[in-house]
Design an enzyme around this catalytic site. Structure first.
Site, PDB file in Angstrom:
ATOM      1  N   ARG A  93       1.061   2.508   5.700  1.00 17.74           N
ATOM      2  CA  ARG A  93       0.495   1.155   5.813  1.00 17.74           C
ATOM      3  C   ARG A  93      -0.693   1.044   4.875  1.00 17.74           C
ATOM      4  O   ARG A  93      -1.498   1.972   4.786  1.00 17.74           O
ATOM      5  CB  ARG A  93      -0.021   0.872   7.241  1.00 17.74           C
ATOM      6  CG  ARG A  93       0.967   1.051   8.332  1.00 17.74           C
ATOM      7  CD  ARG A  93       2.053   0.040   8.315  1.00 17.74           C
ATOM      8  NE  ARG A  93       1.600  -1.334   8.515  1.00 17.74           N
ATOM      9  CZ  ARG A  93       2.350  -2.404   8.293  1.00 17.74           C
ATOM     10  NH1 ARG A  93       3.576  -2.257   7.831  1.00 17.74           N
ATOM     11  NH2 ARG A  93       1.877  -3.609   8.511  1.00 17.74           N
ATOM     12  N   ILE A  94      -0.797  -0.081   4.220  1.00 22.99           N
ATOM     13  CA  ILE A  94      -1.985  -0.319   3.403  1.00 22.99           C
ATOM     14  C   ILE A  94      -3.111  -0.743   4.334  1.00 22.99           C
ATOM     15  O   ILE A  94      -2.901  -1.567   5.237  1.00 22.99           O
ATOM     16  CB  ILE A  94      -1.696  -1.396   2.341  1.00 22.99           C
ATOM     17  CG1 ILE A  94      -0.713  -0.820   1.318  1.00 22.99           C
ATOM     18  CG2 ILE A  94      -2.989  -1.858   1.664  1.00 22.99           C
ATOM     19  CD1 ILE A  94      -0.204  -1.819   0.312  1.00 22.99           C
ATOM     20  N   LEU A  95      -4.281  -0.152   4.143  1.00 30.57           N
ATOM     21  CA  LEU A  95      -5.409  -0.486   5.016  1.00 30.57           C
ATOM     22  C   LEU A  95      -6.235  -1.602   4.379  1.00 30.57           C
ATOM     23  O   LEU A  95      -6.440  -1.625   3.166  1.00 30.57           O
ATOM     24  CB  LEU A  95      -6.262   0.755   5.251  1.00 30.57           C
ATOM     25  CG  LEU A  95      -5.531   1.837   6.055  1.00 30.57           C
ATOM     26  CD1 LEU A  95      -6.262   3.164   5.975  1.00 30.57           C
ATOM     27  CD2 LEU A  95      -5.362   1.407   7.516  1.00 30.57           C
ATOM     28  N   HIS A 111      -2.037  11.856  -2.368  1.00 27.84           N
ATOM     29  CA  HIS A 111      -1.013  11.164  -3.148  1.00 27.84           C
ATOM     30  C   HIS A 111      -0.295  12.193  -4.017  1.00 27.84           C
ATOM     31  O   HIS A 111      -0.948  13.049  -4.634  1.00 27.84           O
ATOM     32  CB  HIS A 111      -1.683  10.088  -4.025  1.00 27.84           C
ATOM     33  CG  HIS A 111      -0.707   9.247  -4.766  1.00 27.84           C
ATOM     34  ND1 HIS A 111      -0.051   8.177  -4.188  1.00 27.84           N
ATOM     35  CD2 HIS A 111      -0.238   9.322  -6.042  1.00 27.84           C
ATOM     36  CE1 HIS A 111       0.760   7.626  -5.083  1.00 27.84           C
ATOM     37  NE2 HIS A 111       0.668   8.302  -6.210  1.00 27.84           N
TER      38      HIS A 111
END
Ligand code: GRF
Length: 206
Positions: A93-95, A111
């Site tokens: 999920r992108i925060l 990453h």
């Protein structure tokens, strides 16, 4: 060992979570992996937490109307467990800026490329792109999370050679070995207060 309380957020396999737990239990890292939060019910990371005896819970993002409400629920759990450092480990999920502001330079991510190369890609797609690009070197990066996707201050990188016969799968396996060393190393530096963030750069304090 009692140290800085660390919470891990994961969505899937959880091998980096397991590497962090094992390293903090075995090595001189002043950190205690206190909690795993999965945003995907039934994520394999939850089984690893059970096997490793780490408290774990699911905060299913689909149960919330907005990203903010999901992130508030995650933050409430992190606070309830007195978490001081958050490690994203395969968290898909992108925060939002709300979360990053709530945890300034207290959220790390790993990453599977040498950032800033191949930012914004996930999973096998990263390694496909590396091979397509003709790059001779790839690796992994641990960085602080900022509002810039995969663009936060870089803490640690480990590099490996890309071989002529590499496939995305073979590359992903070799990069993963490096990830399992890099993440505990980054957490150790953080816990030893050896990291100083200045703009996009992270200085190592002696
Ligand atoms: C890792 O390759 C990590 O770099 C990326 O997602 C993958 C997660 O793997 N962000 P795992 O769930 O830790 O095994």
């Amino acid at each position: 060992m009692a140290g800085i309380n660390v919470g891990v957020l994961a969505s899937g396999r959880g091998s980096n979570f397991e590497a962090l737990v094992r390293a903090t239990r075995k090595e001189a890292i002043d950190a205690d992996i206190r909690l795993l939060i999965a945003n995907v019910p039934g994520a394999p990371a939850l089984d690893r937490a059970a096997a490793l005896d780490v408290p774990a819970l699911t905060v299913d993002h689909r149960q919330f109307r907005t990203r903010r409400e999901f992130e508030q629920a995650v933050t409430a759990e992190l606070d309830r467990h007195d978490i001081r450092l958050v490690c994203l480990a395969g968290f898909m999920r992108i925060l939002s800026p709300w979360f990053t502001a709530r945890w300034p330079n207290k959220v790390m991510n790993i990453h599977p490329s040498l950032l800033p190369a191949f930012a914004g890609l996930q999973g096998t797609r990263v390694h496909e792109a590396v091979i397509e690009s003709g790059a001779r070197v790839t690796g992994c990066t641990v960085h602080f999370v900022s509002d810039d996707l995969d663009g936060g201050p870089i803490i640690i990188q480990r590099a490996i050679a890309v071989r002529d016969d590499d496939t995305p799968e073979s590359l992903s396996l070799r990069v993963l070995v490096e990830e399992h060393h890099a993440y505990p190393e980054a957490v150790k530096l953080y816990c030893d207060q050896k990291l100083e963030v200045s703009g996009r750069r992270v200085r190592r304090l002696e």
